[in-house]
Design a protein around this motif. Structure first.
Motif, mmCIF file in Angstrom:
data_model
loop_
_atom_site.group_PDB
_atom_site.id
_atom_site.type_symbol
_atom_site.label_atom_id
_atom_site.label_comp_id
_atom_site.label_asym_id
_atom_site.label_seq_id
_atom_site.Cartn_x
_atom_site.Cartn_y
_atom_site.Cartn_z
ATOM 1 N N ALA A 222 0.832 -1.205 0.000
ATOM 2 C CA ALA A 222 0.000 0.000 0.000
ATOM 3 C C ALA A 222 0.867 1.256 0.000
ATOM 4 O O ALA A 222 0.632 2.184 -0.780
ATOM 5 N N PRO B 273 -1.671 -8.740 -3.950
ATOM 6 C CA PRO B 273 -2.074 -8.604 -5.349
ATOM 7 C C PRO B 273 -1.520 -9.739 -6.193
ATOM 8 O O PRO B 273 -0.471 -10.295 -5.883
ATOM 9 N N PHE C 91 -6.181 -1.231 -2.370
ATOM 10 C CA PHE C 91 -4.773 -1.565 -2.166
ATOM 11 C C PHE C 91 -4.020 -0.428 -1.494
ATOM 12 O O PHE C 91 -3.226 -0.658 -0.579
ATOM 13 N N GLY D 152 -1.715 -7.575 2.947
ATOM 14 C CA GLY D 152 -3.083 -7.794 2.537
ATOM 15 C C GLY D 152 -3.853 -8.679 3.428
ATOM 16 O O GLY D 152 -3.658 -9.264 4.353
ATOM 17 N N ASN E 3 -7.075 -4.526 1.294
ATOM 18 C CA ASN E 3 -7.243 -5.798 0.602
ATOM 19 C C ASN E 3 -6.776 -6.913 1.513
ATOM 20 O O ASN E 3 -5.727 -6.807 2.149
#
Length: 77
Positions: free
Chosen positions: A7, A47, A38, A77, A43
């Motif tokens: 992030a 990713p 993100f 995440g 999240n």
């Protein structure tokens, strides 16, 4: 020093490239909501590699720039 989260890295690179979240979304085809999640660190999963590649290209850096986010086993995440 602690490695940046995905992030933090994404947000910093986007700002350095002079793009808004909307401009990055338009440039990469990644939904704006995804970029916002993100960058906010909301999240629940890391990713996908394909997403990392698209975002890196969008901000004009090689995708390996994001590797620092996971070098210490970190997952934001």
């Amino acid at each position: 020093m602690t490695a940046p989260t995905f992030a933090e890295k994404l947000s910093a690179l986007r700002a350095e490239s002079g793009l808004t979240q909307q401009e990055l979304a338009d440039k990469t085809g990644v939904p704006l909501a995804t970029i916002r999640r993100f960058e906010a660190g909301k999240n629940k999963r890391s990713p996908s590699w394909g997403l990392v590649v698209r975002l890196a290209a969008g901000v004009g850096v090689p995708c390996r720039v994001f590797s620092v986010c996971w070098e210490q086993g970190q997952n934001d995440g």
